[in-house]
Design a protein around this motif. Structure first.
Motif, mmCIF file in Angstrom:
data_model
loop_
_atom_site.group_PDB
_atom_site.id
_atom_site.type_symbol
_atom_site.label_atom_id
_atom_site.label_comp_id
_atom_site.label_asym_id
_atom_site.label_seq_id
_atom_site.Cartn_x
_atom_site.Cartn_y
_atom_site.Cartn_z
ATOM 1 N N CYS A 1 0.807 -1.075 0.015
ATOM 2 C CA CYS A 1 0.070 0.168 0.115
ATOM 3 C C CYS A 1 0.976 1.326 -0.065
ATOM 4 C CB CYS A 1 -1.019 0.017 1.196
ATOM 5 S SG CYS A 1 -1.782 1.417 1.472
ATOM 6 N N LYS B 1 -8.800 4.547 3.391
ATOM 7 C CA LYS B 1 -9.808 3.559 3.653
ATOM 8 C C LYS B 1 -11.255 4.035 3.734
ATOM 9 C CE LYS B 1 -11.493 0.060 7.202
ATOM 10 N NZ LYS B 1 -11.640 -0.958 6.336
ATOM 11 N N THR C 1 -12.293 5.718 0.326
ATOM 12 C CA THR C 1 -12.587 5.049 -0.801
ATOM 13 C C THR C 1 -13.885 4.248 -0.696
ATOM 14 O OG1 THR C 1 -10.271 4.876 -1.263
ATOM 15 C CG2 THR C 1 -11.322 2.880 -2.254
ATOM 16 N N GLN C 2 -13.942 3.455 0.646
ATOM 17 C CA GLN C 2 -15.118 2.587 0.876
ATOM 18 C C GLN C 2 -16.522 3.600 0.514
ATOM 19 O OE1 GLN C 2 -13.471 -0.416 4.202
ATOM 20 N NE2 GLN C 2 -14.607 1.292 4.843
ATOM 21 N N MET D 1 -12.453 -2.434 2.677
ATOM 22 C CA MET D 1 -10.853 -2.613 2.647
ATOM 23 C C MET D 1 -10.367 -3.046 4.004
ATOM 24 S SD MET D 1 -10.316 0.985 0.573
ATOM 25 C CE MET D 1 -8.519 0.856 0.334
ATOM 26 N N CYS E 1 -3.264 -4.300 1.456
ATOM 27 C CA CYS E 1 -4.390 -3.949 1.528
ATOM 28 C C CYS E 1 -5.361 -4.923 0.851
ATOM 29 C CB CYS E 1 -4.943 -2.569 1.561
ATOM 30 S SG CYS E 1 -6.572 -2.121 1.858
ATOM 31 N N THR E 2 -6.469 -5.685 1.248
ATOM 32 C CA THR E 2 -7.348 -6.417 0.623
ATOM 33 C C THR E 2 -8.590 -5.729 0.562
ATOM 34 O OG1 THR E 2 -6.370 -8.462 1.692
ATOM 35 C CG2 THR E 2 -8.510 -8.624 0.432
ATOM 36 N N LEU E 3 -9.095 -5.719 -0.894
ATOM 37 C CA LEU E 3 -10.340 -4.990 -1.117
ATOM 38 C C LEU E 3 -11.275 -6.033 -1.510
ATOM 39 C CD1 LEU E 3 -8.147 -2.899 -1.929
ATOM 40 C CD2 LEU E 3 -9.755 -1.968 -3.553
#
Length: 155
Positions: A59, A76, A79-80, A93, A102-104
């Motif tokens: 990231c 986070k 973006t969310q 996220m 980071c996992t989306l």
């Protein structure tokens, strides 16, 4: 497609249990919809969770700031909100502060900020605010730059 923005990343399957339970079958994972794996040229698969995740391997926000709070509040949350509210595609996220990745999870509605562990995470050892200025020279340089910025914004 995403390398210029987030760096090295890869599409991955997501555990269907992490996705919204009330989503219709195949929601977000149809050729007519937007799915990370399908949009990035991966073969389309119907099953729920197939290619509905993206792992950002390093990231840039965490790497650049070294700060969990900057991650949560500057990257986070906005973006969310953009994907979930603006686009209509739920996104959660999940930052990994140790690995700086980071996992989306597309198709997973984010929890309220009050319940999200990323917002309660302690300061990282790499956070400049947590460790303070390491020397008087660094502190003087920060003050010099801050004064220059204040002057420039007044003019």
């Amino acid at each position: 497609l995403t390398y210029w923005l987030v760096g090295s990343s890869r599409v991955q399957d997501v555990d269907p249990a992490l996705l919204d339970a009330d989503a219709r079958e195949g929601w977000g994972n149809t050729p007519a919809g937007w799915v990370p794996g399908f949009a990035l040229g991966h073969a389309w698969r119907q099953e729920k969770g197939a290619s509905q995740g993206v792992l950002v391997e390093r990231c840039r926000v965490l790497e650049g700031s070294g700060c969990a709070s900057v991650c949560a509040n500057v990257c986070k949350a906005p973006t969310q909100h953009f994907f979930t509210e603006g686009v209509g595609l739920p996104l959660t996220m999940v930052p990994d502060f140790e690995a700086q990745s980071c996992t989306l999870l597309f198709g997973a509605t984010p929890p309220p900020i009050e319940e999200d562990p990323a917002f309660a995470h302690a300061c990282l050892s790499t956070c400049a605010l947590a460790r303070g200025a390491e020397s008087a020279e660094q502190e003087a340089e920060v003050q010099r730059r801050l004064a220059a910025w204040r002057k420039a914004t007044r003019d």
